[in-house]
Design an enzyme around this catalytic site. Structure first.
Site, PDB file in Angstrom:
ATOM      1  CD  GLU A 200       7.485 -76.671  73.180  1.00 49.16           C
ATOM      2  OE1 GLU A 200       6.540 -76.527  72.378  1.00 49.16           O
ATOM      3  OE2 GLU A 200       7.884 -77.785  73.548  1.00 49.16           O
TER       4      GLU A 200
ATOM      5  CB  ALA B 133      19.591 -78.745  80.926  1.00 48.02           C
TER       6      ALA B 133
ATOM      7  CG  HIS C 140      10.803 -76.262  70.092  1.00 49.59           C
ATOM      8  ND1 HIS C 140      11.776 -76.248  71.071  1.00 49.59           N
ATOM      9  CD2 HIS C 140      11.157 -75.308  69.197  1.00 49.59           C
ATOM     10  CE1 HIS C 140      12.676 -75.319  70.779  1.00 49.59           C
ATOM     11  NE2 HIS C 140      12.322 -74.736  69.642  1.00 49.59           N
TER      12      HIS C 140
ATOM     13  CG  HIS D 175      14.573 -79.697  71.088  1.00 51.80           C
ATOM     14  ND1 HIS D 175      14.915 -80.252  72.305  1.00 51.80           N
ATOM     15  CD2 HIS D 175      13.430 -79.002  71.301  1.00 51.80           C
ATOM     16  CE1 HIS D 175      14.025 -79.909  73.217  1.00 51.80           C
ATOM     17  NE2 HIS D 175      13.113 -79.145  72.637  1.00 51.80           N
TER      18      HIS D 175
ATOM     19  NE  ARG E 123      13.944 -76.401  74.127  1.00 51.86           N
ATOM     20  CZ  ARG E 123      13.469 -75.226  74.508  1.00 51.86           C
ATOM     21  NH1 ARG E 123      14.325 -74.236  74.788  1.00 51.86           N
ATOM     22  NH2 ARG E 123      12.172 -75.023  74.632  1.00 51.86           N
TER      23      ARG E 123
END
Length: 258
Positions: A89, A15, A188, A11, A62
């Site tokens: 992930e 943040a 991920h 991805h 994400r």
């Protein structure tokens, strides 16, 4: 002889990627740069003439947001997107939320590299005292999984990521590829690394040096047995890709004191 094409995509930047924190199962949206990375990836894939028949993502925002932006940039918004926690992930347990560089300064870069990159070392598990425990395990998305919430991991090694990913790969993704569909897995860093290890037969030791930067599509050309016929291809400007790889590798290093 190449029969199938499979695309893997970590991805776009989130943040906590920007803040160099272990994000794991904490849900994060893309940063502004991450949105740009996903759109740029979609534009690149369109320019190269690729089309997707099906996209697989995790159930983390994400990953899903990246898939949407890629398809939008390609003009292929209609392509089905299928989501599963098995593409999530890696669960970093008690490390979730911690800053990698600060951890390297405290525990040493080699220890952090083992936690981040080793194949079979599991970090300390998350428990109910952890500040993000409730946020993760009360999230409604985890009541949609094919295992009971109480049996979801509390921490994972890369090996354990592969163990929970492989049944989904074999039961759900492989049949689509074998029907001739071109598949994108927008997931991920560690779920993609685990799948690469399986497909390319990467050793337990060598997987530690495999780095996937955010927003860079990886093309695998596979034979009839779904074995790669050539090395993986990271698509795009190779100089920028190498710089992005170095940036990821440097995340686990202690910052020089000023």
């Amino acid at each position: 002889m190449s029969m199938y094409k499979l695309f893997l995509l970590r991805h776009g930047e989130g943040a906590w990627n920007r803040e160099n924190r272990f994000c794991s199962w904490v849900d994060q949206k893309l940063s502004e740069d991450g949105v740009k990375e996903a759109r740029d990836c979609g534009r690149l894939l369109k320019e190269l003439g690729y089309n997707f028949d099906l996209v697989f993502t995790s159930i983390l925002s994400r990953s899903i947001q990246t898939a949407w932006l890629v398809l939008e940039a390609m003009g292929q918004e209609w392509v089905p997107v299928v989501k599963s926690w098995r593409l999530n992930e890696r669960h970093y347990g008690a490390l979730i939320g911690l800053n990698r560089a600060e951890m390297a300064a405290r525990h040493g870069e080699e220890k952090v590299k083992l936690w981040r990159r080793s194949y079979d070392i599991t970090p300390p598990p998350i428990d109910e005292s952890h500040p993000y425990f409730s946020e993760i395990y009360t999230d409604r998305r985890y009541s949609t999984c094919d295992v009971e919430k109480e049996k979801l991991p509390r921490a994972e090694s890369l090996k354990e990521v592969l163990d929970r990913l492989l049944p989904y790969w074999e039961s759900t993704v492989v049949p689509e590829i074998c029907q001739g569909r071109t598949v994108l897995i927008a997931a991920h860093g560690n779920s993609c690394r685990a799948l690469l290890k399986h497909l390319e037969g990467i050793s337990d030791e060598d997987i530690a040096s495999v780095t996937l930067p955010t927003g860079i599509p990886v093309l695998l050309e596979l034979d009839a047995q779904l074995k790669p016929v050539k090395g993986r291809q990271l698509l795009g400007d190779q100089q920028k890709i190498q710089a992005a790889i170095k940036k990821v590798e440097d995340q686990g290093k202690a910052k020089a004191s000023t």
